[in-house]
Design a protein around this motif. Structure first.
Motif, mmCIF file in Angstrom:
data_model
loop_
_atom_site.group_PDB
_atom_site.id
_atom_site.type_symbol
_atom_site.label_atom_id
_atom_site.label_comp_id
_atom_site.label_asym_id
_atom_site.label_seq_id
_atom_site.Cartn_x
_atom_site.Cartn_y
_atom_site.Cartn_z
ATOM 1 N N ARG A 14 0.844 -1.197 0.000
ATOM 2 C CA ARG A 14 0.000 0.000 0.000
ATOM 3 C C ARG A 14 0.868 1.231 0.000
ATOM 4 N NH1 ARG A 14 -2.861 0.455 5.126
ATOM 5 N NH2 ARG A 14 -3.636 2.322 4.160
ATOM 6 N N LEU A 15 0.329 2.292 -0.560
ATOM 7 C CA LEU A 15 0.955 3.604 -0.478
ATOM 8 C C LEU A 15 0.159 4.415 0.527
ATOM 9 C CD1 LEU A 15 1.491 4.259 -4.274
ATOM 10 C CD2 LEU A 15 3.165 3.464 -2.603
ATOM 11 N N ILE A 16 0.878 5.069 1.448
ATOM 12 C CA ILE A 16 0.191 5.840 2.483
ATOM 13 C C ILE A 16 0.634 7.296 2.430
ATOM 14 C CG2 ILE A 16 -0.234 3.858 3.970
ATOM 15 C CD1 ILE A 16 2.206 4.642 5.623
ATOM 16 N N ARG A 17 -0.258 8.175 2.866
ATOM 17 C CA ARG A 17 0.022 9.601 2.848
ATOM 18 C C ARG A 17 0.442 10.066 4.241
ATOM 19 N NH1 ARG A 17 -4.203 12.578 -0.841
ATOM 20 N NH2 ARG A 17 -2.712 14.245 -0.442
ATOM 21 N N MET A 18 0.853 11.310 4.318
ATOM 22 C CA MET A 18 1.430 11.871 5.542
ATOM 23 C C MET A 18 0.595 11.622 6.800
ATOM 24 S SD MET A 18 3.843 13.300 7.194
ATOM 25 C CE MET A 18 5.000 14.155 6.139
ATOM 26 N N PRO A 19 -0.716 11.855 6.806
ATOM 27 C CA PRO A 19 -1.456 11.612 8.054
ATOM 28 C C PRO A 19 -1.314 10.180 8.576
ATOM 29 C CG PRO A 19 -2.787 12.898 6.555
ATOM 30 C CD PRO A 19 -1.583 12.443 5.770
ATOM 31 N N GLU A 20 -1.267 9.207 7.671
ATOM 32 C CA GLU A 20 -1.105 7.815 8.084
ATOM 33 C C GLU A 20 0.322 7.564 8.576
ATOM 34 O OE1 GLU A 20 -2.411 3.688 8.457
ATOM 35 O OE2 GLU A 20 -3.325 5.661 8.561
ATOM 36 N N VAL A 21 1.314 8.149 7.915
ATOM 37 C CA VAL A 21 2.702 8.021 8.373
ATOM 38 C C VAL A 21 2.818 8.583 9.786
ATOM 39 C CG1 VAL A 21 5.104 8.724 7.962
ATOM 40 C CG2 VAL A 21 3.644 8.075 6.031
ATOM 41 N N GLN A 22 2.220 9.739 10.018
ATOM 42 C CA GLN A 22 2.249 10.351 11.348
ATOM 43 C C GLN A 22 1.558 9.457 12.375
ATOM 44 O OE1 GLN A 22 0.692 14.187 9.694
ATOM 45 N NE2 GLN A 22 2.067 15.038 11.240
ATOM 46 N N ARG A 23 0.417 8.895 12.009
ATOM 47 C CA ARG A 23 -0.328 8.045 12.931
ATOM 48 C C ARG A 23 0.485 6.790 13.274
ATOM 49 N NH1 ARG A 23 -3.192 3.714 13.308
ATOM 50 N NH2 ARG A 23 -3.054 3.108 11.123
ATOM 51 N N GLN A 44 9.834 9.861 0.624
ATOM 52 C CA GLN A 44 8.522 9.883 0.011
ATOM 53 C C GLN A 44 8.641 9.773 -1.508
ATOM 54 O OE1 GLN A 44 10.262 12.404 1.113
ATOM 55 N NE2 GLN A 44 9.655 14.364 0.240
ATOM 56 N N ARG A 45 7.556 9.357 -2.163
ATOM 57 C CA ARG A 45 7.485 9.290 -3.620
ATOM 58 C C ARG A 45 6.426 10.273 -4.090
ATOM 59 N NH1 ARG A 45 9.652 5.032 -1.131
ATOM 60 N NH2 ARG A 45 10.779 3.587 -2.454
ATOM 61 N N LYS A 46 6.753 11.038 -5.088
ATOM 62 C CA LYS A 46 5.803 11.990 -5.650
ATOM 63 C C LYS A 46 4.988 11.277 -6.720
ATOM 64 C CE LYS A 46 5.689 16.818 -6.718
ATOM 65 N NZ LYS A 46 6.481 18.025 -6.797
ATOM 66 N N VAL A 47 3.668 11.190 -6.529
ATOM 67 C CA VAL A 47 2.819 10.494 -7.487
ATOM 68 C C VAL A 47 2.031 11.448 -8.384
ATOM 69 C CG1 VAL A 47 2.673 8.362 -6.161
ATOM 70 C CG2 VAL A 47 0.979 10.155 -5.776
ATOM 71 N N THR A 48 1.860 12.671 -7.943
ATOM 72 C CA THR A 48 1.288 13.747 -8.760
ATOM 73 C C THR A 48 2.025 15.013 -8.349
ATOM 74 O OG1 THR A 48 -0.446 14.568 -7.259
ATOM 75 C CG2 THR A 48 -1.000 12.628 -8.610
ATOM 76 N N PRO A 49 1.804 16.115 -9.049
ATOM 77 C CA PRO A 49 2.493 17.348 -8.647
ATOM 78 C C PRO A 49 2.209 17.788 -7.206
ATOM 79 C CG PRO A 49 1.627 17.575 -10.858
ATOM 80 C CD PRO A 49 1.087 16.276 -10.320
ATOM 81 N N THR A 50 1.093 17.338 -6.644
ATOM 82 C CA THR A 50 0.732 17.790 -5.297
ATOM 83 C C THR A 50 0.586 16.678 -4.260
ATOM 84 O OG1 THR A 50 -1.612 17.732 -5.875
ATOM 85 C CG2 THR A 50 -0.463 19.834 -6.185
ATOM 86 N N VAL A 51 0.857 15.437 -4.647
ATOM 87 C CA VAL A 51 0.651 14.306 -3.729
ATOM 88 C C VAL A 51 1.941 13.505 -3.581
ATOM 89 C CG1 VAL A 51 -0.602 12.138 -3.359
ATOM 90 C CG2 VAL A 51 -1.806 14.113 -4.278
ATOM 91 N N VAL A 52 2.342 13.298 -2.316
ATOM 92 C CA VAL A 52 3.467 12.407 -2.025
ATOM 93 C C VAL A 52 2.968 11.259 -1.152
ATOM 94 C CG1 VAL A 52 5.250 14.178 -2.254
ATOM 95 C CG2 VAL A 52 4.271 13.702 -0.005
ATOM 96 N N VAL A 53 3.606 10.108 -1.312
ATOM 97 C CA VAL A 53 3.222 8.906 -0.575
ATOM 98 C C VAL A 53 4.471 8.166 -0.121
ATOM 99 C CG1 VAL A 53 1.045 8.610 -1.831
ATOM 100 C CG2 VAL A 53 3.132 7.507 -2.683
ATOM 101 N N TRP A 54 4.279 7.258 0.818
ATOM 102 C CA TRP A 54 5.333 6.371 1.291
ATOM 103 C C TRP A 54 4.849 4.944 1.111
ATOM 104 C CZ3 TRP A 54 4.483 11.109 3.169
ATOM 105 C CH2 TRP A 54 5.579 11.905 3.510
#
Length: 78
Positions: A14-23, A44-54
């Motif tokens: 799964r790819l998770i975003r910042m709130p999940e990484v923080q949690r 982090q990986r940039k998947v769109t110009p405004t979205v990064v995921v881990w």
């Protein structure tokens, strides 16, 4: 046909975003980015110009190393 043993033991990634990484880590955004800059936290990986995921498995591996008392920075210093 896929081998059932391989499939049964492979969890989906799964790819998770910042709130999940923080949690998951209990860390704040600033601390996470400082650890990334220090090379001790997964990038982090940039998947769109405004979205990064881990990748969740990389964050989970980092957590396991911390719980085992081995962070990447400590391994380099040893």
């Amino acid at each position: 046909m896929q081998d059932q043993n391989t499939t049964a033991h492979t969890a989906p990634r799964r790819l998770i975003r910042m709130p999940e990484v923080q949690r998951l880590t209990g860390l704040g955004r600033t601390t996470i980015y400082k650890l990334i800059d220090a090379g001790t936290f997964p990038r982090q990986r940039k998947v769109t110009p405004t979205v990064v995921v881990w990748p969740e498995h990389e964050v989970a591996a980092w957590i396991a190393r911390v719980l085992d008392g081995h962070t990447e920075g400590e391994q380099r210093a040893a």
